[in-house]
Design an enzyme around this catalytic site. Structure first.
Site, short mmCIF file in Angstrom:
data_model
loop_
_atom_site.label_atom_id
_atom_site.label_comp_id
_atom_site.label_asym_id
_atom_site.label_seq_id
_atom_site.Cartn_x
_atom_site.Cartn_y
_atom_site.Cartn_z
N GLY A 46 0.84 -1.19 0.00
CA GLY A 46 0.00 0.00 0.00
C GLY A 46 0.87 1.24 0.00
O GLY A 46 2.02 1.21 0.46
N GLN A 51 3.03 9.88 1.29
CA GLN A 51 4.37 9.27 1.39
C GLN A 51 5.30 9.70 0.26
O GLN A 51 6.51 9.56 0.37
CB GLN A 51 4.25 7.74 1.41
CG GLN A 51 3.60 7.22 2.67
CD GLN A 51 3.47 5.72 2.61
OE1 GLN A 51 2.50 5.21 2.06
NE2 GLN A 51 4.43 5.00 3.16
N CYS A 92 5.84 -0.37 7.04
CA CYS A 92 5.51 0.82 6.25
C CYS A 92 6.73 1.21 5.43
O CYS A 92 7.85 1.19 5.95
CB CYS A 92 5.15 1.95 7.22
SG CYS A 92 4.71 3.49 6.39
N LEU A 93 6.50 1.56 4.18
CA LEU A 93 7.62 1.96 3.33
C LEU A 93 8.30 3.22 3.86
O LEU A 93 9.44 3.49 3.53
CB LEU A 93 7.15 2.18 1.88
CG LEU A 93 6.62 0.92 1.18
CD1 LEU A 93 6.08 1.28 -0.21
CD2 LEU A 93 7.70 -0.15 1.07
N HIS A 134 -4.45 1.86 7.66
CA HIS A 134 -3.05 2.31 7.74
C HIS A 134 -2.79 3.42 6.71
O HIS A 134 -2.19 4.45 7.03
CB HIS A 134 -2.13 1.10 7.50
CG HIS A 134 -0.67 1.41 7.39
ND1 HIS A 134 0.27 0.87 8.24
CD2 HIS A 134 0.02 2.17 6.51
CE1 HIS A 134 1.47 1.30 7.89
NE2 HIS A 134 1.35 2.08 6.85
N GLU A 135 -3.28 3.21 5.48
CA GLU A 135 -3.03 4.20 4.42
C GLU A 135 -3.83 5.48 4.66
O GLU A 135 -3.33 6.58 4.41
CB GLU A 135 -3.36 3.61 3.04
CG GLU A 135 -2.56 2.37 2.64
CD GLU A 135 -1.07 2.50 2.82
OE1 GLU A 135 -0.53 3.63 2.73
OE2 GLU A 135 -0.41 1.46 3.06
N HIS A 138 -2.08 7.78 6.92
CA HIS A 138 -1.06 8.62 6.28
C HIS A 138 -1.66 9.93 5.80
O HIS A 138 -1.04 11.00 5.91
CB HIS A 138 -0.45 7.90 5.06
CG HIS A 138 0.61 6.92 5.40
ND1 HIS A 138 1.77 7.25 6.06
CD2 HIS A 138 0.72 5.59 5.13
CE1 HIS A 138 2.53 6.17 6.20
NE2 HIS A 138 1.91 5.14 5.65
NI NI Z 1 2.64 3.18 5.58
#
Ligand code: NI
Length: 168
Positions: A46, A51, A92-93, A134-135, A138
């Site tokens: 995701g 991000q 998470c990236l 989660h997304e 962000h």
């Molecule tokens: Ni993330």
């Protein structure tokens, strides 16, 4: 399409609150293409626009093994269908290399728009429910590390800052 740079914790730009998407045009389509390319390249499941330092309310997800089930959620809104929580080890990236267990509502309903602007609704549970929440976090300037203890969060922050200095 192009790869975009992924912001990493504790970059303050990850704390910005994203604005609704209002224009559904070719630029939006290009942005979505870049987000998928960036997510697949980074081996993520995701990615939220935040991000990659684009502060608009959209996110992409693909939970499939084959990476052939791309999902785009624009201006997503969540309602919780069950009080029951489920736990997942989240990564998470933007917090590379760290995984922590987070509890979130197990079953949700999501309303969102497609890249054409068309509205749709869906229900999600399990990993998909966690991933969507989660997304969306962000887009609201939140990270999964906000759910763990301050001490652990501080430790992750220090390690990431050290790694970044060493690779600079
Ligand atoms: Ni993330």
């Amino acid at each position: 399409m192009a790869l975009r740079q992924i912001l990493e914790f504790p970059d303050p730009r990850l704390r910005k609150i994203a604005s609704p998407v209002t224009v559904f045009d070719g630029n939006l389509e290009n942005l979505i293409g870049d987000m998928f390319e960036t997510m697949y390249e980074a081996k993520g499941i995701g990615l939220a626009a935040t991000q990659i330092n684009v502060h608009e309310r959209l996110l992409v997800i693909d939970l499939s093994e084959e990476k052939d089930q791309p999902m785009v959620l624009i201006n997503p809104k969540v309602s919780i269908l069950e009080d029951e929580l489920s736990e997942h080890d989240e990564g998470c990236l933007s917090v590379p290399g760290y995984y922590e267990t987070v509890s979130r509502p197990r079953r949700i309903r999501v309303s969102a728009q497609e890249k054409t602007g068309q509205s749709f609704e869906m229900e999600a549970e399990g990993l998909l429910s966690t991933c969507i929440q989660h997304e969306i976090d962000h887009l609201d300037g939140k990270l999964f590390v906000d759910y763990i203890s301050a001490l652990k969060r501080q430790r992750i922050r220090q390690k990431l800052e050290k790694e970044r200095k060493m690779s600079a």
